[in-house]
Design a protein around this motif. Structure first.
Motif, PDB file in Angstrom:
ATOM      1  N   TYR A 217      48.902  34.970  30.173  1.00 28.28           N
ATOM      2  CA  TYR A 217      47.802  35.644  30.855  1.00 28.28           C
ATOM      3  C   TYR A 217      48.331  36.328  32.106  1.00 28.28           C
ATOM      4  N   TRP A 218      47.753  37.491  32.412  1.00 26.09           N
ATOM      5  CA  TRP A 218      48.199  38.257  33.583  1.00 26.09           C
ATOM      6  C   TRP A 218      46.965  38.725  34.333  1.00 26.09           C
ATOM      7  N   SER A 219      46.927  38.489  35.639  1.00 25.85           N
ATOM      8  CA  SER A 219      45.762  38.979  36.386  1.00 25.85           C
ATOM      9  C   SER A 219      46.168  39.534  37.747  1.00 25.85           C
ATOM     10  N   ILE A 220      45.346  40.459  38.242  1.00 28.01           N
ATOM     11  CA  ILE A 220      45.536  41.023  39.583  1.00 28.01           C
ATOM     12  C   ILE A 220      44.206  40.896  40.323  1.00 28.01           C
ATOM     13  N   GLU A 221      44.296  40.345  41.525  1.00 29.01           N
ATOM     14  CA  GLU A 221      43.091  40.110  42.323  1.00 29.01           C
ATOM     15  C   GLU A 221      43.196  40.906  43.615  1.00 29.01           C
ATOM     16  N   ASP A 222      42.077  41.498  44.101  1.00 32.25           N
ATOM     17  CA  ASP A 222      42.150  42.238  45.366  1.00 32.25           C
ATOM     18  C   ASP A 222      41.816  41.324  46.551  1.00 32.25           C
ATOM     19  N   GLN A 223      41.801  41.924  47.768  1.00 30.11           N
ATOM     20  CA  GLN A 223      41.647  41.087  48.969  1.00 30.11           C
ATOM     21  C   GLN A 223      40.250  40.474  49.100  1.00 30.11           C
ATOM     22  N   TRP A 224      39.324  40.947  48.255  1.00 25.32           N
ATOM     23  CA  TRP A 224      37.970  40.366  48.275  1.00 25.32           C
ATOM     24  C   TRP A 224      37.792  39.389  47.103  1.00 25.32           C
ATOM     25  N   GLN A 225      38.928  38.908  46.588  1.00 27.43           N
ATOM     26  CA  GLN A 225      38.960  37.954  45.460  1.00 27.43           C
ATOM     27  C   GLN A 225      38.282  38.492  44.194  1.00 27.43           C
TER      28      GLN A 225
ATOM     29  N   LEU B  93      46.467  41.672  45.780  1.00 26.79           N
ATOM     30  CA  LEU B  93      46.586  42.884  46.597  1.00 26.79           C
ATOM     31  C   LEU B  93      45.932  42.635  47.950  1.00 26.79           C
ATOM     32  N   ALA B  94      46.501  43.222  49.000  1.00 27.58           N
ATOM     33  CA  ALA B  94      45.873  43.179  50.325  1.00 27.58           C
ATOM     34  C   ALA B  94      46.271  44.469  51.026  1.00 27.58           C
ATOM     35  N   GLY B  95      45.342  45.423  51.087  1.00 27.39           N
ATOM     36  CA  GLY B  95      45.703  46.733  51.617  1.00 27.39           C
ATOM     37  C   GLY B  95      46.824  47.297  50.772  1.00 27.39           C
ATOM     38  N   LYS B  96      47.950  47.654  51.433  1.00 28.10           N
ATOM     39  CA  LYS B  96      49.070  48.214  50.665  1.00 28.10           C
ATOM     40  C   LYS B  96      50.137  47.164  50.372  1.00 28.10           C
TER      41      LYS B  96
END
Ligand SMILES: Cc1cc2nc3c(=O)[nH]c(=O)nc-3n(C[C@H](O)[C@H](O)[C@H](O)COP(=O)(O)OP(=O)(O)OC[C@H]3O[C@@H](n4cnc5c(N)ncnc54)[C@H](O)[C@@H]3O)c2cc1C
Length: 250
Positions: free
Chosen positions: A83-91, A203-206
């Motif tokens: 499994y592969w996931s990407i989460e942003d800074q707002w979860q 991810l968090a900003g850049k």
């Protein structure tokens, strides 16, 4: 008669000179040797460097390593990723995928070692301490001034390739992409919450942080930021600055 000559022509051993004993250089050298070519690889370091942290081997790489007969050794110490996931800074999950193709998270050293061993088994000659200066009309030019003729010259001498530079000097058009990213990769002791078969990225900003699961007591981590992010690029890692970006990963 024509057929005989053509067949004989095909059977003449062909020779390749390869610049760089990294992943690309050893992979192409092994494949050429397996196809009957004589191959000589030139590595500027004093040894083939079997180093690195974690690296992801996708379906194409998996297929290539199987074809070369180096797959089992390449994935030593690694795991198959489910499994592969990407989460942003707002979860928020911005990408998630249960994988339907093969993806292995492996120590880079295993991949480099597997290719090194396999290329030698296949008869590839590896010359260390042999820096390449460029190419000239079907020849590989060494820094010593020696010029080596070949049916095929391969430039696999990494990101600051001298082979590519020599193309520019000869007026051949090349394209170089600047990904505008600075990166750190490392192996860290595996924590109780670290993934065992999931590849996770935040991810968090850049900035980006990712974890690659490995077999055993280590996890591979990567941390990427823009080159102008001075605190993000700092070595040793600026823990306070990265913790500010990733309070939940602290
Ligand atoms: C030391 C290292 C560690 C890495 N670790 C990771 C990691 O942990 N995780 C990850 O995802 N990615 C990692 N990477 C990046 C990833 O492995 C690269 O994308 C991959 O190595 C590229 O393969 P390559 O064969 O094109 O180039 P490289 O692996 O860079 O190989 C190029 C080879 O050419 C040699 N060379 C350079 N110039 C000359 C010259 N003039 N003459 C002769 N030889 C020359 C170099 O010494 C090197 O052995 C790492 C790269 C390196 C170089």
């Amino acid at each position: 008669m024509a057929e005989t000559i053509a067949t004989k022509g095909c059977m003449l051993p062909r020779h390749a000179e390869v610049a760089g004993a990294g992943i690309a250089g050893l992979a192409v050298a092994s494949q050429l040797a397996a196809s009957g070519w004589t191959v000589r690889v030139h590595e500027r370091s004093t040894e083939v460097r079997e180093i690195g942290a974690g690296i992801a081997l996708g379906q194409n790489g998996v297929d290539a390593m199987r074809l070369l007969g180096a797959f089992d050794q390449a994935i030593e110490g690694g795991v198959k990723v489910a499994y592969w996931s990407i989460e942003d800074q707002w979860q928020r999950i911005v990408h998630s995928e249960w994988l339907t193709t093969e993806l292995y998270s492996i120590p880079r050293s295993s991949l480099q070692h597997a290719l090194h061993v396999r290329s030698r088994e296949l008869g590839v000659e590896i010359h260390t301490d042999s820096a390449v200066a460029g190419t000239r009309e079907g020849r590989l030019v060494l820094q010593s001034g020696e010029e080596l003729e070949a049916d095929l010259v391969v430039g696999a001498d990494g990101v600051n390739s001298r082979v590519r530079d020599s193309f520019v000097a000869r007026g051949i058009r090349v394209k170089r992409l600047d990904l505008k990213v600075a990166g750190l990769r490392a192996l860290i002791p595996r924590g109780p919450e670290d993934p065992t078969d999931h590849m996770l990225e935040w991810l968090a900003g850049k900035r980006r942080v990712g974890l690659l699961p490995l077999d055993g007591d280590q996890t591979a981590i990567y941390m990427f930021c823009p080159p102008q992010d001075a605190r993000g690029r700092r070595i040793p890692v600026d823990v306070a600055s990265w913790s500010e970006s990733y309070p939940s990963l602290k």
